[in-house]
Motif scaffolding. Structure first.
Motif, PDB file in Angstrom:
ATOM      1  N   PRO A  42     -31.838  18.111 -83.881  1.00 25.29           N
ATOM      2  CA  PRO A  42     -33.053  17.925 -82.719  1.00 25.29           C
ATOM      3  C   PRO A  42     -32.948  19.047 -81.822  1.00 25.29           C
ATOM      4  O   PRO A  42     -31.698  19.728 -81.600  1.00 25.29           O
ATOM      5  CB  PRO A  42     -32.434  16.781 -81.954  1.00 25.29           C
ATOM      6  CG  PRO A  42     -31.041  16.484 -81.866  1.00 25.29           C
ATOM      7  CD  PRO A  42     -30.730  17.277 -83.352  1.00 25.29           C
ATOM      8  N   LEU A  43     -34.200  19.447 -81.234  1.00 25.80           N
ATOM      9  CA  LEU A  43     -34.234  20.510 -80.334  1.00 25.80           C
ATOM     10  C   LEU A  43     -34.145  19.898 -78.874  1.00 25.80           C
ATOM     11  O   LEU A  43     -34.954  18.871 -78.785  1.00 25.80           O
ATOM     12  CB  LEU A  43     -35.515  21.334 -80.312  1.00 25.80           C
ATOM     13  CG  LEU A  43     -35.503  22.344 -81.651  1.00 25.80           C
ATOM     14  CD1 LEU A  43     -37.107  22.901 -81.739  1.00 25.80           C
ATOM     15  CD2 LEU A  43     -34.412  23.446 -81.557  1.00 25.80           C
ATOM     16  N   ARG A  78     -31.427  15.662 -78.259  1.00 34.22           N
ATOM     17  CA  ARG A  78     -30.572  16.537 -77.496  1.00 34.22           C
ATOM     18  C   ARG A  78     -30.920  16.215 -76.046  1.00 34.22           C
ATOM     19  O   ARG A  78     -31.710  16.351 -75.401  1.00 34.22           O
ATOM     20  CB  ARG A  78     -31.028  18.166 -77.849  1.00 34.22           C
ATOM     21  CG  ARG A  78     -29.961  19.195 -77.477  1.00 34.22           C
ATOM     22  CD  ARG A  78     -30.351  20.452 -77.972  1.00 34.22           C
ATOM     23  NE  ARG A  78     -30.216  20.821 -79.227  1.00 34.22           N
ATOM     24  CZ  ARG A  78     -29.477  21.326 -80.017  1.00 34.22           C
ATOM     25  NH1 ARG A  78     -28.571  22.431 -79.136  1.00 34.22           N
ATOM     26  NH2 ARG A  78     -29.129  21.811 -81.249  1.00 34.22           N
ATOM     27  N   LYS A  79     -29.782  15.525 -75.714  1.00 33.84           N
ATOM     28  CA  LYS A  79     -29.724  15.064 -74.234  1.00 33.84           C
ATOM     29  C   LYS A  79     -29.793  15.989 -72.933  1.00 33.84           C
ATOM     30  O   LYS A  79     -30.511  15.786 -71.964  1.00 33.84           O
ATOM     31  CB  LYS A  79     -28.743  13.934 -73.963  1.00 33.84           C
ATOM     32  CG  LYS A  79     -28.720  12.879 -74.678  1.00 33.84           C
ATOM     33  CD  LYS A  79     -27.485  11.946 -74.384  1.00 33.84           C
ATOM     34  CE  LYS A  79     -26.191  12.659 -74.413  1.00 33.84           C
ATOM     35  NZ  LYS A  79     -25.189  11.536 -73.905  1.00 33.84           N
ATOM     36  N   ALA A 100     -24.256  17.008 -75.937  1.00 31.64           N
ATOM     37  CA  ALA A 100     -25.488  17.400 -75.825  1.00 31.64           C
ATOM     38  C   ALA A 100     -26.440  16.445 -76.854  1.00 31.64           C
ATOM     39  O   ALA A 100     -27.710  16.226 -76.593  1.00 31.64           O
ATOM     40  CB  ALA A 100     -25.787  18.610 -76.314  1.00 31.64           C
ATOM     41  N   ILE A 101     -25.866  15.901 -77.797  1.00 33.86           N
ATOM     42  CA  ILE A 101     -26.477  15.358 -78.720  1.00 33.86           C
ATOM     43  C   ILE A 101     -26.252  13.631 -79.085  1.00 33.86           C
ATOM     44  O   ILE A 101     -25.002  13.332 -79.002  1.00 33.86           O
ATOM     45  CB  ILE A 101     -26.192  16.008 -80.125  1.00 33.86           C
ATOM     46  CG1 ILE A 101     -26.902  17.315 -80.159  1.00 33.86           C
ATOM     47  CG2 ILE A 101     -26.855  15.298 -81.289  1.00 33.86           C
ATOM     48  CD1 ILE A 101     -26.522  18.436 -81.317  1.00 33.86           C
ATOM     49  N   ALA A 102     -26.971  12.933 -79.124  1.00 33.66           N
ATOM     50  CA  ALA A 102     -26.743  11.575 -79.463  1.00 33.66           C
ATOM     51  C   ALA A 102     -27.853  10.868 -80.501  1.00 33.66           C
ATOM     52  O   ALA A 102     -28.771  11.381 -80.623  1.00 33.66           O
ATOM     53  CB  ALA A 102     -26.778  10.803 -78.043  1.00 33.66           C
ATOM     54  N   ALA A 127     -20.854  24.240 -85.272  1.00 35.69           N
ATOM     55  CA  ALA A 127     -20.834  23.360 -83.942  1.00 35.69           C
ATOM     56  C   ALA A 127     -21.920  22.515 -83.943  1.00 35.69           C
ATOM     57  O   ALA A 127     -21.708  21.018 -83.402  1.00 35.69           O
ATOM     58  CB  ALA A 127     -20.676  24.357 -82.812  1.00 35.69           C
ATOM     59  N   THR A 128     -23.296  22.802 -84.101  1.00 40.52           N
ATOM     60  CA  THR A 128     -24.278  21.822 -83.877  1.00 40.52           C
ATOM     61  C   THR A 128     -24.130  20.863 -85.006  1.00 40.52           C
ATOM     62  O   THR A 128     -24.354  19.802 -84.751  1.00 40.52           O
ATOM     63  CB  THR A 128     -25.685  22.579 -83.957  1.00 40.52           C
ATOM     64  OG1 THR A 128     -25.659  23.654 -83.165  1.00 40.52           O
ATOM     65  CG2 THR A 128     -26.858  21.881 -83.872  1.00 40.52           C
ATOM     66  N   SER A 129     -24.017  21.221 -86.148  1.00 40.56           N
ATOM     67  CA  SER A 129     -23.693  20.175 -87.301  1.00 40.56           C
ATOM     68  C   SER A 129     -22.552  19.227 -86.938  1.00 40.56           C
ATOM     69  O   SER A 129     -22.754  18.037 -86.860  1.00 40.56           O
ATOM     70  CB  SER A 129     -23.351  20.738 -88.399  1.00 40.56           C
ATOM     71  OG  SER A 129     -24.540  21.546 -88.939  1.00 40.56           O
TER      72      SER A 129
END
Length: 177
Positions: A42-43, A78-79, A100-102, A127-129
Protein backbone atom coordinates in the motif's frame (compact mmCIF):
# COMPACT_ATOMS: atom_id res chain seq x y z
CA UNK A 1 17.58 -1.44 -17.97
CA UNK A 2 15.20 -2.52 -15.17
CA UNK A 3 16.02 0.62 -13.19
CA UNK A 4 15.10 2.91 -16.09
CA UNK A 5 11.89 0.98 -16.71
CA UNK A 6 10.86 1.20 -13.04
CA UNK A 7 11.58 4.92 -12.87
CA UNK A 8 9.64 5.54 -16.06
CA UNK A 9 6.70 3.51 -14.73
CA UNK A 10 6.68 4.93 -11.22
CA UNK A 11 7.77 8.54 -11.59
CA UNK A 12 7.26 9.06 -15.32
CA UNK A 13 3.60 8.05 -15.00
CA UNK A 14 3.85 5.48 -17.81
CA UNK A 15 1.22 3.25 -16.24
CA UNK A 16 0.69 1.36 -19.51
CA UNK A 17 3.95 -0.46 -18.69
CA UNK A 18 2.12 -2.35 -15.93
CA UNK A 19 0.75 -4.99 -18.32
CA UNK A 20 4.17 -5.87 -19.75
CA UNK A 21 5.81 -5.84 -16.32
CA UNK A 22 3.07 -8.10 -14.91
CA UNK A 23 3.60 -10.59 -17.75
CA UNK A 24 7.29 -10.73 -16.86
CA UNK A 25 6.45 -11.27 -13.18
CA UNK A 26 3.87 -13.95 -14.01
CA UNK A 27 6.40 -15.86 -16.10
CA UNK A 28 8.49 -16.37 -12.94
CA UNK A 29 5.65 -17.40 -10.62
CA UNK A 30 5.15 -21.06 -9.77
CA UNK A 31 2.22 -22.54 -11.67
CA UNK A 32 1.30 -24.95 -8.89
CA UNK A 33 -2.46 -24.51 -8.98
CA UNK A 34 -2.47 -22.58 -5.68
CA UNK A 35 -5.38 -20.20 -5.32
CA UNK A 36 -3.68 -16.93 -4.42
CA UNK A 37 -4.82 -13.65 -3.03
CA UNK A 38 -2.92 -10.83 -4.77
CA UNK A 39 -2.30 -7.96 -2.36
CA UNK A 40 -0.27 -4.91 -3.43
CA UNK A 41 2.04 -3.01 -1.11
CA UNK A 42 0.00 0.00 0.00
CA UNK A 43 0.81 3.66 -0.41
CA UNK A 44 -0.15 6.22 2.19
CA UNK A 45 -3.21 8.17 1.05
CA UNK A 46 -1.18 11.39 0.65
CA UNK A 47 1.40 9.70 -1.57
CA UNK A 48 -1.39 8.07 -3.56
CA UNK A 49 -3.08 11.44 -3.98
CA UNK A 50 0.21 13.07 -5.02
CA UNK A 51 1.29 10.32 -7.44
CA UNK A 52 -2.21 9.56 -8.71
CA UNK A 53 -1.79 5.78 -8.69
CA UNK A 54 -0.31 2.90 -6.73
CA UNK A 55 2.14 1.14 -9.01
CA UNK A 56 1.93 -2.09 -6.98
CA UNK A 57 -1.87 -2.07 -7.30
CA UNK A 58 -1.58 -1.66 -11.07
CA UNK A 59 0.76 -4.67 -11.21
CA UNK A 60 -1.58 -6.73 -8.98
CA UNK A 61 -4.56 -5.94 -11.20
CA UNK A 62 -2.62 -6.96 -14.30
CA UNK A 63 -1.52 -10.20 -12.59
CA UNK A 64 -5.18 -10.83 -11.79
CA UNK A 65 -6.04 -10.45 -15.48
CA UNK A 66 -3.40 -13.12 -16.16
CA UNK A 67 -5.22 -15.55 -13.82
CA UNK A 68 -2.52 -15.39 -11.17
CA UNK A 69 -5.04 -14.97 -8.35
CA UNK A 70 -7.81 -12.88 -6.87
CA UNK A 71 -6.91 -9.22 -6.44
CA UNK A 72 -7.47 -7.55 -3.08
CA UNK A 73 -6.20 -4.01 -3.60
CA UNK A 74 -7.45 -2.82 -0.21
CA UNK A 75 -5.96 -5.70 1.78
CA UNK A 76 -3.27 -3.62 3.47
CA UNK A 77 -3.25 -0.04 4.62
CA UNK A 78 -0.33 2.28 5.29
CA UNK A 79 -1.52 3.79 8.56
CA UNK A 80 1.13 6.43 8.93
CA UNK A 81 2.91 8.57 6.44
CA UNK A 82 6.51 7.50 5.99
CA UNK A 83 9.30 9.56 4.47
CA UNK A 84 10.55 8.70 1.03
CA UNK A 85 12.71 5.61 1.56
CA UNK A 86 15.05 6.37 -1.34
CA UNK A 87 18.58 6.89 -0.09
CA UNK A 88 17.89 5.36 3.34
CA UNK A 89 19.76 2.30 4.58
CA UNK A 90 18.03 -0.89 5.69
CA UNK A 91 17.92 0.08 9.40
CA UNK A 92 16.49 3.52 8.67
CA UNK A 93 13.88 1.96 6.35
CA UNK A 94 12.80 -0.51 9.04
CA UNK A 95 12.58 2.27 11.62
CA UNK A 96 10.49 4.42 9.26
CA UNK A 97 8.10 1.53 8.58
CA UNK A 98 7.64 0.51 12.22
CA UNK A 99 3.90 0.37 12.83
CA UNK A 100 3.12 1.87 9.42
CA UNK A 101 1.42 -1.10 7.72
CA UNK A 102 -1.61 -3.08 8.86
CA UNK A 103 -4.31 -5.31 7.46
CA UNK A 104 -7.45 -3.36 6.64
CA UNK A 105 -10.11 -4.67 9.08
CA UNK A 106 -12.62 -5.25 6.28
CA UNK A 107 -10.11 -7.58 4.54
CA UNK A 108 -9.10 -9.65 7.58
CA UNK A 109 -11.58 -12.47 6.96
CA UNK A 110 -10.36 -12.94 3.36
CA UNK A 111 -6.71 -12.95 4.42
CA UNK A 112 -7.11 -15.47 7.25
CA UNK A 113 -6.03 -18.87 5.90
CA UNK A 114 -5.18 -17.51 2.44
CA UNK A 115 -2.07 -18.02 0.34
CA UNK A 116 -1.04 -14.42 -0.33
CA UNK A 117 1.12 -13.06 -3.10
CA UNK A 118 2.42 -9.66 -1.99
CA UNK A 119 2.96 -7.54 -5.10
CA UNK A 120 5.40 -4.64 -5.44
CA UNK A 121 7.43 -3.02 -8.19
CA UNK A 122 10.85 -3.11 -6.50
CA UNK A 123 12.31 -4.92 -3.51
CA UNK A 124 15.08 -2.72 -2.16
CA UNK A 125 16.15 -3.52 1.40
CA UNK A 126 13.15 -5.73 2.13
CA UNK A 127 11.92 -3.46 4.94
CA UNK A 128 8.57 -2.68 3.29
CA UNK A 129 7.99 -6.32 2.38
CA UNK A 130 8.90 -7.41 5.91
CA UNK A 131 6.37 -4.96 7.39
CA UNK A 132 3.68 -6.21 4.99
CA UNK A 133 4.50 -9.89 5.62
CA UNK A 134 4.37 -9.30 9.38
CA UNK A 135 0.92 -7.70 9.12
CA UNK A 136 -0.40 -10.46 6.84
CA UNK A 137 1.03 -13.20 9.06
CA UNK A 138 -0.49 -11.58 12.15
CA UNK A 139 -3.84 -11.61 10.35
CA UNK A 140 -3.52 -15.37 9.81
CA UNK A 141 -2.37 -15.68 6.20
CA UNK A 142 -1.49 -19.31 5.47
CA UNK A 143 1.55 -18.26 3.43
CA UNK A 144 2.99 -15.09 1.96
CA UNK A 145 5.17 -14.94 -1.13
CA UNK A 146 6.61 -11.78 -2.59
CA UNK A 147 6.36 -10.95 -6.29
CA UNK A 148 8.20 -7.92 -7.58
CA UNK A 149 9.44 -6.73 -10.93
CA UNK A 150 12.97 -5.86 -9.82
CA UNK A 151 15.26 -6.32 -6.86
CA UNK A 152 18.08 -4.03 -5.79
CA UNK A 153 21.23 -6.04 -5.22
CA UNK A 154 22.84 -6.00 -1.78
CA UNK A 155 26.05 -4.55 -3.12
CA UNK A 156 24.12 -1.58 -4.54
CA UNK A 157 22.62 -0.92 -1.11
CA UNK A 158 26.04 -1.12 0.49
CA UNK A 159 27.66 1.22 -2.04
CA UNK A 160 29.56 3.89 -0.18
CA UNK A 161 29.16 6.50 -2.86
CA UNK A 162 25.37 6.48 -3.06
CA UNK A 163 24.17 9.87 -4.18
CA UNK A 164 20.73 11.50 -4.23
CA UNK A 165 19.07 11.39 -7.63
CA UNK A 166 17.20 14.19 -9.38
CA UNK A 167 14.09 12.01 -9.21
CA UNK A 168 12.44 12.29 -5.77
CA UNK A 169 12.43 9.06 -3.81
CA UNK A 170 15.20 7.40 -5.81
CA UNK A 171 18.94 7.05 -5.50
CA UNK A 172 21.71 6.93 -8.05
CA UNK A 173 24.17 4.10 -7.60
CA UNK A 174 27.38 4.32 -9.60
CA UNK A 175 27.53 1.59 -12.22
CA UNK A 176 23.80 0.92 -12.20
CA UNK A 177 22.12 1.00 -15.57
Amino acid sequence: MSRKLILTFKHGRRIALAAMMARLIAARLPQDGTSRLLIPVPLHRRRLWHRGFNQAALLARELGKLDQGQVLVEGLIRKKRTPSLGGLGAKARRRALSGAIAVRPAAAAMIKGADVLLVDDVLTSGATSEACVAALSKAGAKSVRIACFARVLEEALDAVSVQKSETPGTITVPGAA
